[in-house]
Write a protein that holds these residues in place. Structure first.
Motif, mmCIF file in Angstrom:
data_model
loop_
_atom_site.group_PDB
_atom_site.id
_atom_site.type_symbol
_atom_site.label_atom_id
_atom_site.label_comp_id
_atom_site.label_asym_id
_atom_site.label_seq_id
_atom_site.Cartn_x
_atom_site.Cartn_y
_atom_site.Cartn_z
ATOM 1 N N GLN A 202 0.874 -2.073 0.266
ATOM 2 C CA GLN A 202 0.032 -0.145 -0.085
ATOM 3 C C GLN A 202 0.842 0.902 0.169
ATOM 4 O OE1 GLN A 202 -1.860 0.818 3.475
ATOM 5 N NE2 GLN A 202 -4.398 1.934 2.353
ATOM 6 N N GLN A 203 2.223 1.642 0.274
ATOM 7 C CA GLN A 203 3.065 2.086 0.496
ATOM 8 C C GLN A 203 4.495 1.715 0.416
ATOM 9 O OE1 GLN A 203 4.311 3.593 4.778
ATOM 10 N NE2 GLN A 203 2.723 5.492 4.152
ATOM 11 N N ASP A 254 -3.227 4.034 -5.351
ATOM 12 C CA ASP A 254 -4.150 4.074 -4.934
ATOM 13 C C ASP A 254 -4.804 3.093 -4.307
ATOM 14 O OD1 ASP A 254 -6.699 5.646 -6.220
ATOM 15 O OD2 ASP A 254 -6.629 3.057 -7.224
ATOM 16 N N ARG A 255 -5.879 2.944 -3.831
ATOM 17 C CA ARG A 255 -6.866 1.432 -3.339
ATOM 18 C C ARG A 255 -7.482 0.600 -3.927
ATOM 19 N NH1 ARG A 255 -10.019 6.116 1.111
ATOM 20 N NH2 ARG A 255 -8.887 6.328 2.778
ATOM 21 N N ASN A 280 2.888 -0.318 5.320
ATOM 22 C CA ASN A 280 2.062 0.555 4.806
ATOM 23 C C ASN A 280 3.018 1.519 6.463
ATOM 24 O OD1 ASN A 280 1.658 2.749 5.463
ATOM 25 N ND2 ASN A 280 -0.993 2.591 4.710
ATOM 26 N N PRO A 285 -5.201 5.773 8.476
ATOM 27 C CA PRO A 285 -6.236 6.183 8.346
ATOM 28 C C PRO A 285 -7.153 5.485 7.447
ATOM 29 C CG PRO A 285 -4.220 7.619 8.944
ATOM 30 C CD PRO A 285 -3.719 5.931 9.084
ATOM 31 N N GLY A 286 -6.481 4.833 6.258
ATOM 32 C CA GLY A 286 -7.472 4.400 5.111
ATOM 33 C C GLY A 286 -7.909 2.384 5.703
ATOM 34 N N HIS A 289 -11.666 2.060 5.363
ATOM 35 C CA HIS A 289 -12.388 1.751 4.150
ATOM 36 C C HIS A 289 -11.243 0.502 3.594
ATOM 37 C CE1 HIS A 289 -13.545 4.299 0.101
ATOM 38 N NE2 HIS A 289 -12.673 3.182 -0.229
ATOM 39 N N ILE A 290 -10.632 0.508 3.605
ATOM 40 C CA ILE A 290 -10.402 -1.001 2.566
ATOM 41 C C ILE A 290 -11.501 -1.936 3.541
ATOM 42 C CG2 ILE A 290 -8.269 -2.592 2.949
ATOM 43 C CD1 ILE A 290 -5.813 -0.288 2.651
ATOM 44 N N GLN A 319 -9.627 5.718 14.357
ATOM 45 C CA GLN A 319 -9.183 5.345 12.186
ATOM 46 C C GLN A 319 -9.090 3.760 13.494
ATOM 47 O OE1 GLN A 319 -7.445 8.257 13.178
ATOM 48 N NE2 GLN A 319 -7.630 8.831 11.575
#
Length: 467
Positions: A202-203, A254-255, A280, A285-286, A289-290, A319
């Motif tokens: 992811q990163q 990008d997700r 990551n 933070p994300g 959503h994932i 989160q």
């Protein structure tokens, strides 16, 4: 693409493990999809018989010209020697993966200082630094040509290293991995090695390494004089981290690319995706959503492993609680597999340039334990549950005072029960890390020399060489 040639990538591994090797396996996938080469990844542990491995490689290649990549070597001399033997016997050997450029080139100014690490250029045909797809044009050309594209390093006349800048990362190549291409040596034969834990990228790099900072690092305690001496450095990220030098920080994928990787993970016998580490350093933070998107796409997850810093864990509590509530509904587990605490003494943390403090580390510990009470089935963090948290000891800055600080934290917060690993990791100084610059400056100022152990620089008293 039809495969008319063969290639193998050899990577370091630990015996008895079933984890995947994202970098090498993704590289093998790219090679197979874009070149005429079949490509497998061979995971090699220290106990594997190299004579049997060479025989297995010979059986694999048959009449094909051997082309062998090497990645994630971790400074292992047995694999470096293997590469050199294969090169001498006519194989094309390629050094790739993290620190490929610096390890191929050798330590800074090594020609002027014979005790420094001379690099690995004699053991490999060439090196490739950066994205794996840079090798595609070379593998599609006739073998009469030398690699000349982005990311390549070659040995020129009189041993001069010729290097080309690497290409930027292209997310289009980062969505697919053939997780079934991992092999192990078993009774003299290469056998498919099932992967039980994969990785999802992811990163790229670490945000802590996103911008340079001017800091001062103390001399080793054994060399301090009456007035405390320090070395001033311009660095990115943690002072001991060679990945910060190698990759820096290239941002977050990008997700959709992340979800595509999750979709491609193998399934276990129960129909759920195998466990995976979300690569990551700041995933919280994300993460909600994932997880939500994975559920909406009917991607049945089993476990998500996180590796992160203590300060970002504390900052992301809101989160993380949200993600754990979603995990409860999806019946999955989140394992905090590693937090980079590194020390429980502020002076040592300062010299490591962690960017956090003992207070932050202890806040993270309390949060980890509190969440276990609230989400007992969805949250895991302890060593008994498979976590291995970062704890660096010994270091060049250990004193009676630092030992007292660490001991006090260990006793007051019962760190040995669930946080600290059974064995600490001594400070390792890779020659291309910021601490490599630090110890070379100490050598110059004090007219001393420290022994090199391959690409690693010794810092302890026994490593000091005689004048």
């Amino acid at each position: 693409m039809k495969h008319t040639k063969k290639m193998a990538i050899i990577a370091g591994y630990f015996a008895g493990e079933t984890y995947g090797l994202l970098g090498p396996q993704m590289a093998a996938t790219i090679i197979e999809e874009h070149t005429p080469y079949e490509c497998i990844v061979i995971a090699v542990d220290r106990g594997d018989d190299k004579t049997l491995l060479k025989k297995a490689l010979s059986d694999y290649f048959g009449a094909h010209e051997p082309t062998v990549g090497f990645s994630t070597l971790g400074g292992r001399q047995d694999l470096i020697d293997l590469a050199k033997e294969l090169k001498q016997e006519g194989a094309v050997t390629i050094l790739a993966g993290p620190q490929a450029d610096t390890d191929f080139r050798g330590e800074k100014e090594w020609r002027s200082y014979p005790h420094r690490f001379p690099g690995l250029s004699s053991s490999f045909s060439f090196a490739l630094h950066g994205p794996a797809e840079q090798i595609v044009p070379f593998l599609k050309e006739p073998r009469t040509t030398l690699p000349a594209g982005p990311g390549f390093l070659l040995t020129g006349k009189k041993g001069v290293i010729l290097s080309n800048a690497k290409k930027p990362w292209d997310e289009g190549f980062l969505t697919r991995v053939r997780w079934g291409n991992l092999f192990r040596l078993d009774q003299g034969m290469l056998t498919n090695h099932p992967v039980a834990t994969a990785q999802v990228l992811q990163q790229i790099g670490c945000p802590h390494a996103s911008r340079p900072r001017q800091i001062e690092i103390d001399y080793p305690v054994s060399m301090q004089k009456v007035k405390k001496q320090r070395v001033q450095l311009l660095l990115r990220g943690c002072s001991f981290c060679d990945v910060a030098i190698d990759k820096g920080f290239h941002g977050v994928l990008d997700r959709e690319k992340v979800l595509a990787q999750i979709s491609g993970l193998p399934e276990a016998e129960d129909g759920r995706k195998i466990a995976f580490e979300l690569i990551n350093e700041n995933p919280l933070p994300g993460l909600p959503h994932i997880l939500t998107q994975a559920g909406e796409r009917d991607l049945r997850l089993s476990q998500v492993n996180l590796t992160m810093r203590a300060d970002w864990l504390v900052q992301g509590e809101k989160q993380l609680r949200e993600a754990l509530a979603i995990a409860r509904k999806m019946r999955i587990r989140i394992l905090l597999s590693s937090v980079g605490f590194e020390s429980f003494d502020d002076e040592i943390l300062k010299n490591l340039h962690k960017g956090s403090t003992v207070e932050t580390n202890l806040l993270a510990v309390r949060l980890m334990r509190r969440l276990k009470e609230l989400f007992p089935f969805q949250w895991a963090y302890s060593k008994a549950e498979g976590a291995v948290h970062g704890f660096i000891h010994p270091t060049p800055w250990d004193t009676k005072e630092t030992a007292a600080h660490i001991g006090k934290a260990m006793d007051m917060y019962r760190l040995a029960s669930d946080i600290l690993p059974n064995r600490s990791v001594p400070l390792i100084i890779h020659h291309a890390s910021s601490l490599g610059e630090w110890i070379r400056e100490v050598e110059t100022r004090e007219k001393v020399r420290f022994e090199r152990y391959g690409s690693v620089i010794g810092w302890w008293e026994e490593a000091r060489l005689s004048p």
